[in-house]
Write a protein that holds these residues in place. Sequence first.
Motif, PDB file in Angstrom:
ATOM      1  N   LEU A 281      19.702 -12.820  35.569  1.00  0.00           N
ATOM      2  CA  LEU A 281      20.233 -13.103  34.240  1.00  0.00           C
ATOM      3  C   LEU A 281      19.374 -12.439  33.173  1.00  0.00           C
ATOM      4  O   LEU A 281      18.170 -12.294  33.348  1.00  0.00           O
ATOM      5  N   PRO A 282      19.990 -12.082  32.041  1.00  0.00           N
ATOM      6  CA  PRO A 282      19.169 -11.569  30.946  1.00  0.00           C
ATOM      7  C   PRO A 282      18.212 -12.663  30.465  1.00  0.00           C
ATOM      8  O   PRO A 282      18.470 -13.851  30.660  1.00  0.00           O
TER       9      PRO A 282
ATOM     10  N   PRO B 117      26.169 -27.054  33.580  1.00  0.00           N
ATOM     11  CA  PRO B 117      25.245 -26.288  32.732  1.00  0.00           C
ATOM     12  C   PRO B 117      25.402 -24.778  32.909  1.00  0.00           C
ATOM     13  O   PRO B 117      25.308 -24.037  31.929  1.00  0.00           O
ATOM     14  N   VAL B 118      25.651 -24.334  34.136  1.00  0.00           N
ATOM     15  CA  VAL B 118      25.846 -22.891  34.329  1.00  0.00           C
ATOM     16  C   VAL B 118      27.120 -22.457  33.621  1.00  0.00           C
ATOM     17  O   VAL B 118      27.196 -21.374  33.029  1.00  0.00           O
TER      18      VAL B 118
ATOM     19  N   LYS C 194      26.567 -22.679  24.322  1.00  0.00           N
ATOM     20  CA  LYS C 194      27.969 -22.371  24.021  1.00  0.00           C
ATOM     21  C   LYS C 194      28.685 -23.678  23.752  1.00  0.00           C
ATOM     22  O   LYS C 194      28.545 -24.632  24.522  1.00  0.00           O
ATOM     23  N   GLN C 195      29.453 -23.717  22.680  1.00  0.00           N
ATOM     24  CA  GLN C 195      30.212 -24.921  22.369  1.00  0.00           C
ATOM     25  C   GLN C 195      31.423 -24.533  21.542  1.00  0.00           C
ATOM     26  O   GLN C 195      31.295 -23.841  20.540  1.00  0.00           O
TER      27      GLN C 195
ATOM     28  N   THR D 159      21.501 -13.067  19.326  1.00  0.00           N
ATOM     29  CA  THR D 159      22.939 -12.859  19.105  1.00  0.00           C
ATOM     30  C   THR D 159      23.665 -14.161  18.790  1.00  0.00           C
ATOM     31  O   THR D 159      23.383 -15.201  19.368  1.00  0.00           O
ATOM     32  N   ILE D 160      24.601 -14.052  17.829  1.00  0.00           N
ATOM     33  CA  ILE D 160      25.625 -15.097  17.667  1.00  0.00           C
ATOM     34  C   ILE D 160      26.958 -14.446  18.004  1.00  0.00           C
ATOM     35  O   ILE D 160      27.269 -13.358  17.508  1.00  0.00           O
TER      36      ILE D 160
ATOM     37  N   PHE E 284      28.509 -19.115  20.481  1.00  0.00           N
ATOM     38  CA  PHE E 284      27.854 -18.617  21.686  1.00  0.00           C
ATOM     39  C   PHE E 284      26.521 -18.015  21.274  1.00  0.00           C
ATOM     40  O   PHE E 284      26.476 -17.043  20.503  1.00  0.00           O
TER      41      PHE E 284
ATOM     42  N   LEU F 170      27.717 -12.052  33.571  1.00  0.00           N
ATOM     43  CA  LEU F 170      26.341 -12.550  33.576  1.00  0.00           C
ATOM     44  C   LEU F 170      25.520 -11.923  32.452  1.00  0.00           C
ATOM     45  O   LEU F 170      24.567 -12.525  31.958  1.00  0.00           O
ATOM     46  N   GLN F 171      25.889 -10.703  32.040  1.00  0.00           N
ATOM     47  CA  GLN F 171      25.198 -10.084  30.904  1.00  0.00           C
ATOM     48  C   GLN F 171      25.683 -10.673  29.584  1.00  0.00           C
ATOM     49  O   GLN F 171      25.145 -10.340  28.531  1.00  0.00           O
TER      50      GLN F 171
ATOM     51  N   VAL G 139      18.668 -24.208  33.186  1.00  0.00           N
ATOM     52  CA  VAL G 139      20.008 -23.666  33.444  1.00  0.00           C
ATOM     53  C   VAL G 139      19.919 -22.496  34.421  1.00  0.00           C
ATOM     54  O   VAL G 139      20.638 -22.430  35.414  1.00  0.00           O
TER      55      VAL G 139
ATOM     56  N   PRO H  58      23.840 -16.514  23.394  1.00  0.00           N
ATOM     57  CA  PRO H  58      23.527 -16.222  24.786  1.00  0.00           C
ATOM     58  C   PRO H  58      22.061 -16.359  25.151  1.00  0.00           C
ATOM     59  O   PRO H  58      21.740 -16.878  26.219  1.00  0.00           O
TER      60      PRO H  58
ATOM     61  N   ILE I 132      28.194 -23.476  30.896  1.00  0.00           N
ATOM     62  CA  ILE I 132      27.933 -23.272  29.465  1.00  0.00           C
ATOM     63  C   ILE I 132      27.722 -21.784  29.201  1.00  0.00           C
ATOM     64  O   ILE I 132      28.214 -21.228  28.226  1.00  0.00           O
ATOM     65  N   TYR I 133      27.009 -21.134  30.102  1.00  0.00           N
ATOM     66  CA  TYR I 133      26.706 -19.719  29.877  1.00  0.00           C
ATOM     67  C   TYR I 133      27.863 -18.813  30.272  1.00  0.00           C
ATOM     68  O   TYR I 133      28.163 -17.843  29.581  1.00  0.00           O
TER      69      TYR I 133
ATOM     70  N   GLN J 172      33.492 -26.972  27.889  1.00  0.00           N
ATOM     71  CA  GLN J 172      32.895 -26.646  26.580  1.00  0.00           C
ATOM     72  C   GLN J 172      33.832 -26.956  25.428  1.00  0.00           C
ATOM     73  O   GLN J 172      33.576 -26.567  24.298  1.00  0.00           O
TER      74      GLN J 172
ATOM     75  N   ARG K   8      21.215 -19.835  25.734  1.00  0.00           N
ATOM     76  CA  ARG K   8      22.111 -20.464  26.711  1.00  0.00           C
ATOM     77  C   ARG K   8      22.918 -21.595  26.074  1.00  0.00           C
ATOM     78  O   ARG K   8      23.059 -22.677  26.632  1.00  0.00           O
TER      79      ARG K   8
ATOM     80  N   TYR L 179      29.085  -5.872  19.351  1.00  0.00           N
ATOM     81  CA  TYR L 179      27.912  -6.686  19.661  1.00  0.00           C
ATOM     82  C   TYR L 179      26.818  -5.782  20.226  1.00  0.00           C
ATOM     83  O   TYR L 179      27.016  -5.132  21.255  1.00  0.00           O
TER      84      TYR L 179
ATOM     85  N   MET M 196      21.495 -31.016  27.669  1.00  0.00           N
ATOM     86  CA  MET M 196      21.994 -29.996  26.748  1.00  0.00           C
ATOM     87  C   MET M 196      23.089 -30.512  25.833  1.00  0.00           C
ATOM     88  O   MET M 196      23.208 -30.066  24.693  1.00  0.00           O
TER      89      MET M 196
ATOM     90  N   PHE N 244      24.177  -6.524  21.810  1.00  0.00           N
ATOM     91  CA  PHE N 244      23.687  -6.868  23.158  1.00  0.00           C
ATOM     92  C   PHE N 244      24.677  -6.450  24.253  1.00  0.00           C
ATOM     93  O   PHE N 244      24.327  -6.445  25.426  1.00  0.00           O
TER      94      PHE N 244
END
Lengths: 228, 215, 605
Positions: free
Chosen positions: A10-11, C406-407, A165-166, A187-188, A158, C477-478, A21, A160, C409-410, C338, A163, C490, A93, C492
């Motif tokens: 993961l980044p 939780p995972v 997100k909502q 980042t947003i 988000f 995943l990125q 997480v 990232p 969420i990402y 979410q 971690r 973006y 979280m 990123f």
Amino acid sequence: MTWSDWSWVLPDAFSTFSDDVDMIYYVILWVTGIIFVITEGVLIYFLVRYRHKEGRKATYDHGSSKLEIVWTTATLVVCLALGIVSKGVWDTMKIDVPEGAMEIIVTAQQFEWHVTYPGPDGALGTADDFEVLNQIHAAVDEPVWIHLRATDVLHSLFLPEMRVKQDAVPGKDIPVWFEATATGEYTIGCAELCGIGHTTMNGTLTIHTAADFQAWATAQAQRPRPRP
Amino acid sequence: MTTITADRAPMAGMKVYHLKLGMWVFLLSEVMFFTGLIGAYVILRFAHPEAFGVPGEVLNVPLTAFNTFVLICSSVTMVKAFAAIEQNDQQGLQKWLLATIVLGASFVGVQAWEYTLLFSEGFVPMAESYHAIARGAAEGSEVIGGPLYGATFYTMTGFHGAHVSIGVFCLCFTLWRARKGAYTAGNLGGVEIMGLYWHFVDLVWILLFTFVYLI
Amino acid sequence: MSTTEKDIASAVDAGGQHDHHEIPWIRKYVFATDHKMIAKQFMFVSLFFLVVGGALAGMMRFQLGFPGQPMPGAGILPDAMMAPTPNGAIMLPEFYNSLVTMHGTIMIFFAIMPLLVGLFGNLLIPLQIGAEDMAFPRLNMASFWLAVPAGMLMLASFAVEGGAAGAGWTSYAPLSTSGEWTGVYLGQQLWLVSLTILGFSSLIGAVNYITTVINLRAPGMTWFRIPLATWSLFVTAVLILLAIPILAGALLMLLFDQTIGTGFFRPDVGGEPLLWQHLFWFFGHPEVYILILPAMGITSEVLSNRARKPIFGYHSMVLALISIGFLGWIVWGHHMFQSGMNPLLGTSFMISTMAIAVPSAIKTFNWLGTLWKADIHFDVPMLHALSFVSMFIIGGLSGIFMASTPVDIYIHDTYFIVAHLHYVLFGGSLFAIFAGITYWFPKMFGRMMNEPLGKVHFVLTFIFYNLVFFPMHNLGLQGMMRRIYDFTQYDFLQPLQPMNQFITLFAFALITTQVLFVINFFWSIFKGETAGNNPWNSNTLEWTVPSPPPHGNFAQMPTVFRGPYEYSSPESDDDFLPQTTPPREGPGPSSGVPAPTPTPEGAEV
């Protein structure tokens, strides 16, 4: 393309719960990775070993209840264990907002983020509140409690590298919190289709040192406001 | 020896003929349809109780109670129609089918009339131009109706009314077939499945009446 | 005769006693009531929509691979979709949103679902249980002829002002409640009306399938002798029966919100956006099992036949189908972790979601068990069926990541989800559809499909498909989000441009490769090698009748003596033993002779 684009790593992330997480992710990656290798390996082995050869008949076998009980139980145990491990981090979280967090309001609308700070008096909803657009600023190692709102349609905040997100739901005020562990610019993004400009809802999350954040907040509070 | 030739009956299944099984299966889907509508109503009412009126405030409970009685009577006449054809009583079948049609059509008619009354009082399903005033309350009192209460009321009762109307139409078709002698004591599937549908529609109404008008 | 007696008499009277007058062309090919013709009708129309869905995806992938670049040939599209520039036409974000929406909608509702349920349900159920047709042939015809206008409305929505629906195939409120938010007006309403009509089409199909399987089984066809293809279609039909009405209610409520100003899902007048999500996903999760269960059934048939070995654990396979069908009702919240719903619900849905992994795992292990000590023939259907198993493993395992709250969420609303859904829907369902079409093609048309061309199509499709969708796991995943018109906005995500381009190029290759299947399909209908009754040496009932079967299917009612997977049985000299072959004299494992079933009173048999 660089190797990291294809990586399962993961980044980097910089919040107090991001390690937890990510740890769950890696546990799942290992577990599913091993299952993947075993099952696909067995599949390929069987395809090679048991391909049709003249004179050999298949074994007349209807299955084994014992074997089925074993692998069913094993699967159930593994899946439930992953669930149990996950629950604690989820509660942290999404439910357990820490005491003394700085409260701000983030209001999502087509197609920008309005972020409201409490101003010098430290209380939201007073005359000295100030608002910034498409930016969130916070101090490192200080928890932030975001009241997430939306004015028109669903959006999704988000962050990232935190971690976070909502989904932002019009008519609701949803708590989102994080505590950054490193200064920097992050980042947003918007992670819920919200219309034609969905792709443009990017913004910047800036994590300052405590002193720099104070300076920023003071300067913002002193910005001339539009006359009512 | 094998016994192929002696036993050529298909598997017994539900021991129920196709039309009847098909209608029961279809009615299961109708249960889910009304569950979705009533479920949405319950959720919205719990989430925003202030947007909904108490029973009798806007809706005319006595009138609808009478209408409920009419519909229940129509279920009774439907039972009698089926009983008639079970005895091969063609005249009885037609008589009781007609009675069911009349009662069913009356139910729809009264409901349509009720709708016009409610509309004229400002109880509409939309967000604009709703201004219903509680029955008997003072001028300028709490506004009721509109995008939640009105919307759920008309959706639930409207779809139910549509199902009754379709039922009335199908009953007319059944009566027409009965007059041509299509049904006998040994061939009454068409009547029986109409009966099943009709009783279902009646049952849904009893639930709706309870949830919408009484509670 | 009583109604029940009439049913029995007509069932007994199968096939051979039919009136042999010629039915007019229009009744045979257009307003057909024969389940086999209706199956073909669903097949041709759905394959057309599969091509449309693929074309939409190709356009999406162009924008993702070459963001903001002029698209070749797009000059013919109207200005509302593509902005004309001196260098060519560039896709507009509103059109991209429509593409995203319509690709998903068309693939799910007009391609995969009617192929699995409309084609295979209609083709296989009566034949595999020994019936002459469905319980309600005219209702069956109505089911097809409701689906057609639904499809036409969906296509027509591209041509109206404002364009086609653009709120995603999930049509979340409040975005979908008004053109004020999406820029789409009539298109959004047509989407709702189209799906409501299609829903009704599926619903009456389900009534037919359920009644047929329960009531029209031939003597000896007990529940636990029904082939897994039919079992899976039966469970699927129950899911359709119970889930579609919920969707219908939700679609109608949203239509009212859009048109007459009701406030079910509109927060600006006090409604609840999350109510839409709950209703949609309460339907939507059973829907995804509707999209996979028949694929699993087809895979079981092909795998067992081409491995010349009984299915490993047939009873468990049936119980797993039923468990998936049952558990599928209590996991819907995992699409909403979410969403802002109560986090406590997140945990409960996570547990149920983890649990539903178990029956799918059972089926996967049993497919592997079927291959153990088998005699595997690598015909084209088998290649696709094996592909299903291997790709479904990946799709299923990737689901574990998002099941963990939780995972999730990402990775929620990122390309990780896109990868997962395409592994189960393409890697799973579509490969199974290819397996099913190539396997049952001879039964439908009396000719085999071309084997070498089929193998080339398979290999290229398999390779390109994995090159397109596997990297999407990593994109997700990125952090790359879904439904993003221009991810280069973006910082990123800018480094992901090469990977997106890679995916796009192979997506074009994947789409182009399907031409081979189209060629094979149509060429084989006219020029394929003639097929006999049972080219695959299979046990199930559809292979005991001519290819294609006559009207009424069976010249006389078949009797079933054993289960469907008696391959390599010691009771047979061959490596297969059809369900209807009478047992030899003397004792044996499949004594198979049915005890006389009690006939309903008064029936004359």
